[in-house]
Design an enzyme around this catalytic site. Structure first.
Site, PDB file in Angstrom:
ATOM      1  N   ASP A  11     -14.388  -1.100   1.553  1.00 40.43           N
ATOM      2  CA  ASP A  11     -13.000  -1.702   2.213  1.00 40.43           C
ATOM      3  C   ASP A  11     -13.274  -2.713   3.113  1.00 40.43           C
ATOM      4  OD1 ASP A  11     -11.709   0.476   0.855  1.00 40.43           O
ATOM      5  OD2 ASP A  11     -11.491   1.821   2.913  1.00 40.43           O
ATOM      6  N   GLU A 130      -1.800   6.227  -3.388  1.00 40.30           N
ATOM      7  CA  GLU A 130      -1.890   6.917  -2.049  1.00 40.30           C
ATOM      8  C   GLU A 130      -0.935   8.003  -1.853  1.00 40.30           C
ATOM      9  OE1 GLU A 130      -1.625   3.649   0.890  1.00 40.30           O
ATOM     10  OE2 GLU A 130      -3.198   2.478   0.046  1.00 40.30           O
TER      11      GLU A 130
END
Length: 282
Positions: A11, A130
């Site tokens: 990330d 997600e």
């Protein structure tokens, strides 16, 4: 059992590799290029780069990082975050990515998956979902790092993404992400049974046993993980770090590793999996 892939997830916020919990509360860990090279040397099967602030700026800003990384590593690189058009996909691929992962843009315009798969091939197009479990037991898809509610049921969306041409599906459990509590086996299994394309499980890895469980019980074809690998790698990498003071850097100076994780390196992880008759790519 076919071989599975172990995919470190990086990330990225600005120039830095970051890590949070439930996709929030980001800590700066260092430069993503250093971690990428470390994982390549230690036999990662692929890498996943995610621009975690792309949704705020409506663009993916990883092109320079991708170019620098692609010169030094020679395994598949998937890039995600802020990719909203065919031109965006083309730009990321030209920078050196092998695959792109779509989330927000695909939910807003599912036809983008079809157009992209026809333009670049379905093996190039990944869809990330997600997922957050609701009080009634349903799993709904979210966007923008789990902040934006869509009302779309996860399995239905995974099936549609495959129908539109997605070559792989990444299932992120927002509830479990960054916690070290293990993967959401029920979620992963439901999606794996519903689609025929490979499913990549993400969110919750705290030990090699968790990886075994999501492969054997959740039928995952690949596993993406961050904390369990990053914090083990950190001690070896940080000596060469020269990161910018951007974001929450206190952890690097004062942080204590969580006892919820059995931190490990890729080689040890793959050895453990092999002992349990789960085999990774060479």
């Amino acid at each position: 059992m076919e071989t599975v892939r172990i995919i470190p997830r990086l990330d990225i916020k600005g120039p830095n590799l970051v890590k949070g919990i439930h996709l929030e509360g980001l800590r700066v860990l260092g430069k993503p290029e250093h971690f990428a090279e470390y994982y390549y040397i230690n036999h990662a099967d692929e890498l996943m780069f995610v621009d975690v602030v792309a949704s705020l700026y409506e663009r993916n800003s990883l092109h320079d990082i991708i170019k620098r990384t692609a010169k030094k590593i020679f395994i598949p690189l998937t890039v995600s975050g802020g990719i909203r058009s065919i031109d965006d996909i083309r730009g990321v691929l030209r920078a050196g990515a092998d695959k792109v992962s779509l989330n927000t843009a695909a939910i807003h315009d599912p036809d983008l998956i079809r157009k992209a798969s026809r333009e670049f091939g379905s093996s190039t197009i990944v869809v990330t979902v997600e997922a957050i479990k609701q009080e009634d037991g349903r799993y709904l898809a979210y966007t923008d790092n789990g902040r934006e509610h869509t009302g779309i049921e996860v399995v239905d969306w995974a099936e549609k993404a495959e129908e539109m041409g997605a070559g792989e599906i990444v299932i992120t459990s927002v509830d479990n992400e960054g916690t070290g509590a293990g993967f959401d086996i029920e979620l992963t299994r439901a999606v794996s049974k519903a689609v025929t394309v490979p499913v990549i499980a993400h969110g919750g890895a705290g030990s090699p046993l968790h990886v075994i469980d999501v492969i054997k019980k959740g039928y995952a074809d690949a596993v993406s993980m961050a904390s369990i690998l990053h914090y083990h790698a950190l001690d070896e990498i940080r000596e060469s770090e020269d990161f910018l003071d951007e974001g929450n850097t206190e952890f690097l100076n004062y942080g204590k590793k969580s006892e919820k994780f059995s931190y490990t390196d890729l080689i040890s992880m793959k050895g453990y999996l092999a002992d349990e008759n789960v085999y990774c790519r060479p």
